[in-house]
Write a protein that holds these residues in place. Structure first.
Motif, PDB file in Angstrom:
ATOM      1  N   ASP A  11       0.811  -1.219   0.000  1.00 22.20           N
ATOM      2  CA  ASP A  11       0.000   0.000   0.000  1.00 22.20           C
ATOM      3  C   ASP A  11       0.845   1.271   0.000  1.00 22.20           C
ATOM      4  O   ASP A  11       0.548   2.230  -0.721  1.00 22.20           O
ATOM      5  N   SER A  12       1.886   1.315   0.804  1.00 21.96           N
ATOM      6  CA  SER A  12       2.721   2.522   0.864  1.00 21.96           C
ATOM      7  C   SER A  12       3.384   2.789  -0.479  1.00 21.96           C
ATOM      8  O   SER A  12       3.432   3.936  -0.950  1.00 21.96           O
ATOM      9  N   ARG A  23       2.284   1.807  -3.388  1.00 25.05           N
ATOM     10  CA  ARG A  23       1.233   2.190  -4.340  1.00 25.05           C
ATOM     11  C   ARG A  23       0.861   3.660  -4.193  1.00 25.05           C
ATOM     12  O   ARG A  23       0.795   4.401  -5.183  1.00 25.05           O
ATOM     13  N   LEU A  24       0.631   4.102  -2.972  1.00 20.71           N
ATOM     14  CA  LEU A  24       0.190   5.478  -2.745  1.00 20.71           C
ATOM     15  C   LEU A  24       1.263   6.492  -3.125  1.00 20.71           C
ATOM     16  O   LEU A  24       0.952   7.625  -3.510  1.00 20.71           O
ATOM     17  N   ASN A  41      -0.231  14.537  -5.510  1.00 20.35           N
ATOM     18  CA  ASN A  41      -0.874  14.920  -4.254  1.00 20.35           C
ATOM     19  C   ASN A  41      -2.188  15.652  -4.529  1.00 20.35           C
ATOM     20  O   ASN A  41      -2.233  16.878  -4.596  1.00 20.35           O
ATOM     21  N   TYR A  64      -7.772  12.970  -2.708  1.00 19.28           N
ATOM     22  CA  TYR A  64      -8.557  11.764  -2.984  1.00 19.28           C
ATOM     23  C   TYR A  64      -9.516  11.455  -1.833  1.00 19.28           C
ATOM     24  O   TYR A  64     -10.654  11.037  -2.064  1.00 19.28           O
ATOM     25  N   PHE A  74      -6.566   4.883  -5.588  1.00 13.82           N
ATOM     26  CA  PHE A  74      -5.905   6.069  -5.042  1.00 13.82           C
ATOM     27  C   PHE A  74      -6.108   6.219  -3.532  1.00 13.82           C
ATOM     28  O   PHE A  74      -5.561   7.142  -2.931  1.00 13.82           O
ATOM     29  N   LEU A  75      -6.890   5.347  -2.930  1.00 13.20           N
ATOM     30  CA  LEU A  75      -7.271   5.514  -1.530  1.00 13.20           C
ATOM     31  C   LEU A  75      -6.386   4.706  -0.589  1.00 13.20           C
ATOM     32  O   LEU A  75      -5.774   3.710  -0.980  1.00 13.20           O
ATOM     33  N   GLU A  76      -6.362   5.132   0.660  1.00 11.77           N
ATOM     34  CA  GLU A  76      -5.673   4.365   1.689  1.00 11.77           C
ATOM     35  C   GLU A  76      -6.485   3.111   2.015  1.00 11.77           C
ATOM     36  O   GLU A  76      -7.695   3.064   1.828  1.00 11.77           O
ATOM     37  N   ARG A  77      -5.802   2.116   2.548  1.00 12.68           N
ATOM     38  CA  ARG A  77      -6.431   0.808   2.742  1.00 12.68           C
ATOM     39  C   ARG A  77      -7.636   0.860   3.673  1.00 12.68           C
ATOM     40  O   ARG A  77      -8.649   0.203   3.420  1.00 12.68           O
TER      41      ARG A  77
END
Length: 256
Positions: A67-68, A70-71, A76, A79, A117-120
């Motif tokens: 995840d890190s 990917r983001l 910036n 999202y 584009f979102l956090e997990r």
């Protein structure tokens, strides 16, 4: 970059304005088509961002440990703010007086584009969010909603590889609620089967979720859950069965 970020934020403010006007009954209210046109900006922008990235963030989405990485690939932009605006619009969807189908279609498209584009922690809330739209979307959109769930959302939430020692996440915990809402708000047994078979491929203990719906679900969600349980049990393997006649079988059980 600054111009793109400013435009992105301004469009989110437009969505917030639509939400407030609907919530407070401001006349004239925005139509579903008005909102859909703004949502199309986001889906096109997000797809454009993905085309500009050389890496494969969609593949990373299937692995929580990445995840890190990917983001870090994305520019910036707000999202999370977009996600919050979409959630607010889902809440006021019943208040939209015209253009509901166009709005619902654009909303589902935007959510499908936004997920990468979102956090997990936010991604894991999407199965429940999208299933909750069953309460408001027109029936012609049920197929798109089920498709979005089964092919864009569930594989990267319920089906995402977990890190060793990780506890149950929100996505897997919400599966009984997702099943219940779909069973309750559509009588189409083909959709019930499509959803369950998708989950069977992702969640080995899906039978426990079916039993949860049977035991604690709403009265209208229990018969479809029981029919599915009796049909697929004990192997719960969708490849072993000929699906011809499922609709008649389940409809008869549901109406009895």
């Amino acid at each position: 970059m600054g111009t793109r970020a400013a435009a992105f934020t301004a469009k989110i403010r437009n969505l917030t304005d639509y939400h407030l006007r609907l919530l407070h009954g401001v006349v004239p209210p925005p139509s579903g088509i008005d909102i859909a046109n703004t949502l199309k900006y986001f889906s096109q922008t997000l797809l454009g961002l993905l085309r500009d990235i050389q890496a494969r963030p969609l593949d990373m989405l299937h692995h929580r440990a990445q995840d890190s990485e990917r983001l870090a690939l994305f520019p910036n932009l707000d999202y999370l703010g977009l996600h919050q605006a979409l959630v607010a619009l889902v809440d006021v969807m019943p208040l939209i007086q015209s253009g509901t189908q166009g709005f619902g279609q654009a909303l589902l498209n935007t959510l499908a584009c936004l997920v990468v584009f979102l956090e997990r922690q936010v991604i894991d809330t999407l199965p429940y969010l999208i299933a909750s739209m069953m309460t408001a979307v027109p029936e012609p959109l049920h197929q798109q909603l089920i498709t979005t769930l089964c092919y864009y959302i569930l594989p990267v939430t319920v089906g995402a590889a977990v890190e060793e020692g990780e506890e149950e996440n929100y996505a897997t915990a919400s599966v009984p609620a997702v099943l219940m809402m779909v069973f309750q708000y559509t009588d189409n047994s083909a959709y019930h089967c499509e959803l369950l078979e998708s989950l069977m491929a992702l969640k080995p203990d899906i039978v426990k979720d079916l039993l949860c719906v049977i035991a604690f679900g709403t009265p209208s969600s229990r018969p479809p859950a029981a029919n599915l349980l009796f049909y697929y049990w004990p192997s719960l393997n969708p490849t072993l069965y000929d699906r011809r006649g499922i609709h008649i079988k389940f409809s008869a059980g549901h109406n009895s």
